[in-house]
Design a protein around this motif. Structure first.
Motif, mmCIF file in Angstrom:
data_model
loop_
_atom_site.group_PDB
_atom_site.id
_atom_site.type_symbol
_atom_site.label_atom_id
_atom_site.label_comp_id
_atom_site.label_asym_id
_atom_site.label_seq_id
_atom_site.Cartn_x
_atom_site.Cartn_y
_atom_site.Cartn_z
ATOM 1 N N ALA A 97 0.832 -1.204 0.000
ATOM 2 C CA ALA A 97 0.000 0.000 0.000
ATOM 3 C C ALA A 97 0.866 1.252 0.000
ATOM 4 O O ALA A 97 0.579 2.222 -0.719
ATOM 5 N N PHE A 98 1.935 1.254 0.797
ATOM 6 C CA PHE A 98 2.830 2.410 0.834
ATOM 7 C C PHE A 98 3.511 2.619 -0.516
ATOM 8 O O PHE A 98 3.636 3.746 -0.997
ATOM 9 N N LEU A 99 3.964 1.529 -1.136
ATOM 10 C CA LEU A 99 4.636 1.635 -2.424
ATOM 11 C C LEU A 99 3.686 2.159 -3.492
ATOM 12 O O LEU A 99 4.070 2.994 -4.325
ATOM 13 N N GLU A 100 2.441 1.672 -3.468
ATOM 14 C CA GLU A 100 1.472 2.130 -4.468
ATOM 15 C C GLU A 100 1.120 3.598 -4.252
ATOM 16 O O GLU A 100 0.931 4.348 -5.211
ATOM 17 N N THR A 101 1.046 4.020 -2.973
ATOM 18 C CA THR A 101 0.775 5.422 -2.685
ATOM 19 C C THR A 101 1.906 6.318 -3.187
ATOM 20 O O THR A 101 1.664 7.376 -3.790
ATOM 21 N N LEU A 104 1.639 6.632 -6.905
ATOM 22 C CA LEU A 104 0.571 7.533 -7.325
ATOM 23 C C LEU A 104 0.976 8.991 -7.150
ATOM 24 O O LEU A 104 0.672 9.841 -8.000
ATOM 25 N N VAL A 105 1.653 9.294 -6.042
ATOM 26 C CA VAL A 105 2.081 10.676 -5.794
ATOM 27 C C VAL A 105 3.064 11.124 -6.874
ATOM 28 O O VAL A 105 2.937 12.220 -7.437
ATOM 29 N N ILE A 106 4.052 10.268 -7.176
ATOM 30 C CA ILE A 106 5.050 10.608 -8.190
ATOM 31 C C ILE A 106 4.406 10.713 -9.574
ATOM 32 O O ILE A 106 4.665 11.641 -10.339
ATOM 33 N N HIS A 107 3.519 9.750 -9.867
ATOM 34 C CA HIS A 107 2.846 9.746 -11.168
ATOM 35 C C HIS A 107 1.999 10.997 -11.356
ATOM 36 O O HIS A 107 1.992 11.607 -12.435
ATOM 37 N N HIS A 108 1.291 11.406 -10.293
ATOM 38 C CA HIS A 108 0.465 12.607 -10.393
ATOM 39 C C HIS A 108 1.332 13.856 -10.572
ATOM 40 O O HIS A 108 0.981 14.764 -11.333
ATOM 41 N N ALA A 109 2.465 13.907 -9.853
ATOM 42 C CA ALA A 109 3.356 15.059 -9.969
ATOM 43 C C ALA A 109 3.862 15.210 -11.401
ATOM 44 O O ALA A 109 3.970 16.329 -11.925
ATOM 45 N N ILE A 110 4.158 14.078 -12.050
ATOM 46 C CA ILE A 110 4.647 14.123 -13.434
ATOM 47 C C ILE A 110 3.524 14.517 -14.386
ATOM 48 O O ILE A 110 3.702 15.358 -15.266
ATOM 49 N N GLU A 111 2.345 13.906 -14.183
ATOM 50 C CA GLU A 111 1.219 14.194 -15.084
ATOM 51 C C GLU A 111 0.717 15.624 -14.946
ATOM 52 O O GLU A 111 0.355 16.260 -15.932
ATOM 53 N N VAL A 123 -14.927 11.190 -15.918
ATOM 54 C CA VAL A 123 -14.566 9.890 -15.341
ATOM 55 C C VAL A 123 -13.048 9.769 -15.306
ATOM 56 O O VAL A 123 -12.374 10.012 -16.300
ATOM 57 N N VAL A 124 -12.507 9.395 -14.151
ATOM 58 C CA VAL A 124 -11.069 9.176 -13.991
ATOM 59 C C VAL A 124 -10.835 7.677 -13.855
ATOM 60 O O VAL A 124 -11.381 7.022 -12.960
ATOM 61 N N SER A 125 -10.044 7.118 -14.748
ATOM 62 C CA SER A 125 -9.819 5.671 -14.788
ATOM 63 C C SER A 125 -8.441 5.316 -14.242
ATOM 64 O O SER A 125 -7.460 6.007 -14.505
ATOM 65 N N MET A 126 -8.396 4.232 -13.481
ATOM 66 C CA MET A 126 -7.133 3.707 -12.961
ATOM 67 C C MET A 126 -7.040 2.222 -13.278
ATOM 68 O O MET A 126 -7.939 1.460 -12.935
ATOM 69 N N LYS A 127 -5.972 1.803 -13.933
ATOM 70 C CA LYS A 127 -5.790 0.400 -14.293
ATOM 71 C C LYS A 127 -5.076 -0.355 -13.181
ATOM 72 O O LYS A 127 -4.225 0.194 -12.488
ATOM 73 N N SER A 128 -5.423 -1.634 -13.045
ATOM 74 C CA SER A 128 -4.790 -2.458 -12.028
ATOM 75 C C SER A 128 -4.843 -3.926 -12.454
ATOM 76 O O SER A 128 -5.376 -4.254 -13.519
ATOM 77 N N PHE A 152 -7.197 3.947 -3.624
ATOM 78 C CA PHE A 152 -6.193 4.479 -4.537
ATOM 79 C C PHE A 152 -6.849 5.183 -5.728
ATOM 80 O O PHE A 152 -6.372 6.231 -6.178
ATOM 81 N N ALA A 153 -7.951 4.612 -6.216
ATOM 82 C CA ALA A 153 -8.640 5.213 -7.359
ATOM 83 C C ALA A 153 -9.240 6.566 -6.990
ATOM 84 O O ALA A 153 -9.231 7.507 -7.797
ATOM 85 N N ARG A 154 -9.749 6.693 -5.760
ATOM 86 C CA ARG A 154 -10.297 7.986 -5.323
ATOM 87 C C ARG A 154 -9.184 9.013 -5.146
ATOM 88 O O ARG A 154 -9.368 10.200 -5.438
ATOM 89 N N TYR A 155 -8.046 8.559 -4.666
ATOM 90 C CA TYR A 155 -6.906 9.481 -4.552
ATOM 91 C C TYR A 155 -6.557 10.049 -5.928
ATOM 92 O O TYR A 155 -6.298 11.252 -6.060
ATOM 93 N N LYS A 156 -6.580 9.191 -6.928
ATOM 94 C CA LYS A 156 -6.316 9.644 -8.297
ATOM 95 C C LYS A 156 -7.403 10.617 -8.764
ATOM 96 O O LYS A 156 -7.116 11.633 -9.408
ATOM 97 N N LEU A 157 -8.654 10.327 -8.419
ATOM 98 C CA LEU A 157 -9.770 11.199 -8.788
ATOM 99 C C LEU A 157 -9.612 12.585 -8.171
ATOM 100 O O LEU A 157 -9.724 13.606 -8.867
ATOM 101 N N TRP A 158 -9.342 12.635 -6.863
ATOM 102 C CA TRP A 158 -9.238 13.927 -6.179
ATOM 103 C C TRP A 158 -8.039 14.723 -6.664
ATOM 104 O O TRP A 158 -8.090 15.956 -6.735
#
Length: 273
Positions: A97-101, A104-111, A123-128, A152-158
């Motif tokens: 969970a920590f690694l995935e978080t 997500l933080v790094i991925h969002h910062a880049i995007e 709609v915000v989509s997250m693949k898994s 994790f998907a809601r974190y991506k949404l927000w």
């Protein structure tokens, strides 16, 4: 040393198949007595009591098991001892969970540096993918893993909609106040899927979110979440984002769930008086 190697293999297998869930289920059904051999010189009984001591017994048993591995390995060399410490860390912390978080933080910062903010109603989509740690005895994704994946998907949404930043700018934070999930078809090992999240509606205190587990165009499960905003209000968040919009009318099934949530809250409050 051979005995320790066998123990390390069993612990690794336990991690891969998430047998800690199985231990928890077993301890609910019947009390059991497990002996853990420490350094090959004596045995220590670990009792898994029914109900009240279930979680304590499970965690205690795992800690002592890892402790037995550590103590024996320490007598052999420091490298196996370090490996046992890492296993103990993995057992007692949700490392995945920590690694995935962090990802997500790094991925969002880049995007966020290359893409604009997503629309509030998009709609915000997250693949898994279904990993071995997601499985239960029926060899499909365990029901408890669905809400976890939705976190994790809601974190991506927000993040992508800019809601999380607005909440933080106002000195607030968001918490999950309630959820309801409907399972339709199982997800099997190594199957890929996507979680499609969108904001359905809101009131002054909370956002209501719909999240769909999609594979091959079929909704495998659907979850509704009530994301409460603390130390600020939804209207203040939207105003901070520069949005002048009103909440859409939620579908009938969402309205009924919202009514249930309010009635449940009222009933619980009456019990505390």
């Amino acid at each position: 040393v051979l005995f320790c190697e066998v123990l390390v293999f069993l612990v690794s297998l336990c991690i891969s198949l998430d047998l800690s869930l199985s231990l928890s289920l077993t301890s609910q059904l019947t009390p059991c007595l497990t002996y853990v051999y420490c350094s090959g010189s004596f045995k220590l009984p670990i009792i898994f009591f029914n109900k009240k001591m279930m979680d304590v017994g499970m965690v205690g048993g795992l800690v002592v098991l890892v402790g037995a591995i550590c103590s024996t390995y320490a007598l052999a060399s420091w490298m196996p001892f370090a490996s046992a410490i890492l296993l103990a860390f993995y057992f007692n912390m949700d490392v995945n969970a920590f690694l995935e978080t962090i990802y997500l933080v790094i991925h969002h910062a880049i995007e966020s540096s290359t893409h604009g903010r997503t629309g509030l109603f998009e709609v915000v989509s997250m693949k898994s993918m279904v990993w071995l740690t997601d499985l239960d005895f029926l060899v499909h994704m365990n029901n408890a893993r669905y809400p976890r994946a939705c976190d994790f998907a809601r974190y991506k949404l927000w993040n992508e909609t800019g809601v999380l930043k607005a909440i933080h700018d106002l000195g607030g934070y968001a918490v999950l106040a309630g959820s309801a999930i409907r399972y339709r078809r199982s997800l099997n090992p190594f199957e890929t899927f996507s979680i499609e999240s969108k904001i359905v509606c809101w009131d002054e205190k909370s956002f209501y979110v719909e999240q769909r587990f999609m594979r091959d165009g079929f909704v495998r499960a659907i979850l509704f979440a009530k994301q409460a905003v603390v130390r600020t209000t939804v209207s203040e968040v939207l105003a901070h984002m520069g949005l002048d919009v009103t909440s859409p009318v939620p579908p009938l099934h969402v309205q009924k769930w919202m009514e249930f949530d309010k009635e449940c809250s009222t009933a619980l409050r009456s019990e505390t008086k």
